[in-house]
Write a protein that holds these residues in place. Structure first.
Motif, PDB file in Angstrom:
ATOM      1  N   MET A   1      93.939 -40.071  -4.136  1.00  0.00           N
ATOM      2  CA  MET A   1      94.288 -38.739  -3.713  1.00  0.00           C
ATOM      3  C   MET A   1      95.138 -38.808  -2.444  1.00  0.00           C
ATOM      4  N   ASN A   2      96.077 -39.708  -2.447  1.00  0.00           N
ATOM      5  CA  ASN A   2      96.999 -39.899  -1.328  1.00  0.00           C
ATOM      6  C   ASN A   2      97.843 -38.650  -1.065  1.00  0.00           C
ATOM      7  N   TRP A   3      98.028 -37.810  -2.074  1.00  0.00           N
ATOM      8  CA  TRP A   3      98.828 -36.601  -1.905  1.00  0.00           C
ATOM      9  C   TRP A   3      98.236 -35.680  -0.835  1.00  0.00           C
ATOM     10  N   ARG A   4      96.937 -35.771  -0.606  1.00  0.00           N
ATOM     11  CA  ARG A   4      96.294 -34.906   0.392  1.00  0.00           C
ATOM     12  C   ARG A   4      96.844 -35.146   1.795  1.00  0.00           C
ATOM     13  N   LEU A   5      97.322 -36.346   2.054  1.00  0.00           N
ATOM     14  CA  LEU A   5      97.875 -36.657   3.377  1.00  0.00           C
ATOM     15  C   LEU A   5      99.155 -35.877   3.653  1.00  0.00           C
ATOM     16  N   ARG A   6      99.838 -35.426   2.588  1.00  0.00           N
ATOM     17  CA  ARG A   6     101.091 -34.677   2.733  1.00  0.00           C
ATOM     18  C   ARG A   6     100.906 -33.180   2.501  1.00  0.00           C
ATOM     19  N   ALA A   7      99.678 -32.752   2.297  1.00  0.00           N
ATOM     20  CA  ALA A   7      99.400 -31.360   1.973  1.00  0.00           C
ATOM     21  C   ALA A   7      99.619 -30.434   3.174  1.00  0.00           C
ATOM     22  N   ALA A   8     100.185 -29.279   2.913  1.00  0.00           N
ATOM     23  CA  ALA A   8     100.440 -28.283   3.958  1.00  0.00           C
ATOM     24  C   ALA A   8      99.139 -27.757   4.560  1.00  0.00           C
ATOM     25  N   CYS A   9      98.047 -27.864   3.834  1.00  0.00           N
ATOM     26  CA  CYS A   9      96.770 -27.315   4.292  1.00  0.00           C
ATOM     27  C   CYS A   9      95.959 -28.278   5.150  1.00  0.00           C
ATOM     28  N   ARG A  10      96.403 -29.507   5.286  1.00  0.00           N
ATOM     29  CA  ARG A  10      95.563 -30.506   5.941  1.00  0.00           C
ATOM     30  C   ARG A  10      95.191 -30.150   7.376  1.00  0.00           C
ATOM     31  N   ASP A  11      95.996 -29.361   8.053  1.00  0.00           N
ATOM     32  CA  ASP A  11      95.689 -28.972   9.430  1.00  0.00           C
ATOM     33  C   ASP A  11      95.268 -27.500   9.539  1.00  0.00           C
ATOM     34  N   GLN A  12      94.977 -26.882   8.414  1.00  0.00           N
ATOM     35  CA  GLN A  12      94.580 -25.466   8.393  1.00  0.00           C
ATOM     36  C   GLN A  12      93.060 -25.345   8.365  1.00  0.00           C
ATOM     37  N   ASP A  13      92.587 -24.171   8.702  1.00  0.00           N
ATOM     38  CA  ASP A  13      91.158 -23.879   8.616  1.00  0.00           C
ATOM     39  C   ASP A  13      90.760 -23.878   7.137  1.00  0.00           C
ATOM     40  N   PRO A  14      89.865 -24.757   6.711  1.00  0.00           N
ATOM     41  CA  PRO A  14      89.480 -24.823   5.294  1.00  0.00           C
ATOM     42  C   PRO A  14      88.877 -23.524   4.762  1.00  0.00           C
ATOM     43  N   ASP A  15      88.297 -22.720   5.644  1.00  0.00           N
ATOM     44  CA  ASP A  15      87.686 -21.465   5.194  1.00  0.00           C
ATOM     45  C   ASP A  15      88.693 -20.551   4.493  1.00  0.00           C
ATOM     46  N   VAL A  16      89.970 -20.656   4.853  1.00  0.00           N
ATOM     47  CA  VAL A  16      91.001 -19.839   4.226  1.00  0.00           C
ATOM     48  C   VAL A  16      91.037 -20.095   2.720  1.00  0.00           C
ATOM     49  N   PHE A  17      90.761 -21.322   2.314  1.00  0.00           N
ATOM     50  CA  PHE A  17      90.883 -21.718   0.915  1.00  0.00           C
ATOM     51  C   PHE A  17      89.601 -21.523   0.109  1.00  0.00           C
ATOM     52  N   PHE A  18      88.556 -21.049   0.780  1.00  0.00           N
ATOM     53  CA  PHE A  18      87.274 -20.852   0.105  1.00  0.00           C
ATOM     54  C   PHE A  18      86.715 -19.458   0.409  1.00  0.00           C
ATOM     55  N   PRO A  19      87.396 -18.423  -0.110  1.00  0.00           N
ATOM     56  CA  PRO A  19      86.941 -17.050   0.142  1.00  0.00           C
ATOM     57  C   PRO A  19      85.602 -16.780  -0.542  1.00  0.00           C
ATOM     58  N   ILE A  20      84.852 -15.886   0.055  1.00  0.00           N
ATOM     59  CA  ILE A  20      83.585 -15.452  -0.532  1.00  0.00           C
ATOM     60  C   ILE A  20      83.876 -14.161  -1.283  1.00  0.00           C
TER      61      ILE A  20
END
Length: 79
Positions: free
Chosen positions: A1-20
């Motif tokens: 999963m090396n692609w994760r190192l280039r992901a735009a979200c890697r420095d974002q708050d993870p909560d944004v991607f996991f809405p309730i």
């Protein structure tokens, strides 16, 4: 999963991607996550991983869990 190192979200708050939920403020959160995914250089790899992984919560590759489920169903029907 090396692609994760280039992901735009890697420095974002993870909560944004996991809405309730899927209404109200969650819709705003989903839209924010999808906007970040729209600028991501590895969104396709992310989406492929999430579709292949099966039931994965959150926004991955610019899609919600329900949207990925629909993609898998269409793929299954096309096979």
């Amino acid at each position: 999963m090396n692609w994760r190192l280039r992901a735009a979200c890697r420095d974002q708050d993870p909560d944004v991607f996991f809405p309730i939920g899927s209404s109200g403020m969650s819709l705003v959160q989903i839209a924010e996550a999808k906007a970040l995914c729209g600028r991501c250089p590895v969104a396709q790899e992310c989406l492929a991983w999430a579709v292949g992984a099966g039931r994965v919560e959150g926004v991955w590759g610019g899609t919600t869990e329900n949207e990925r489920r629909a993609l898998r169903i269409r793929e299954d029907l096309g096979s």
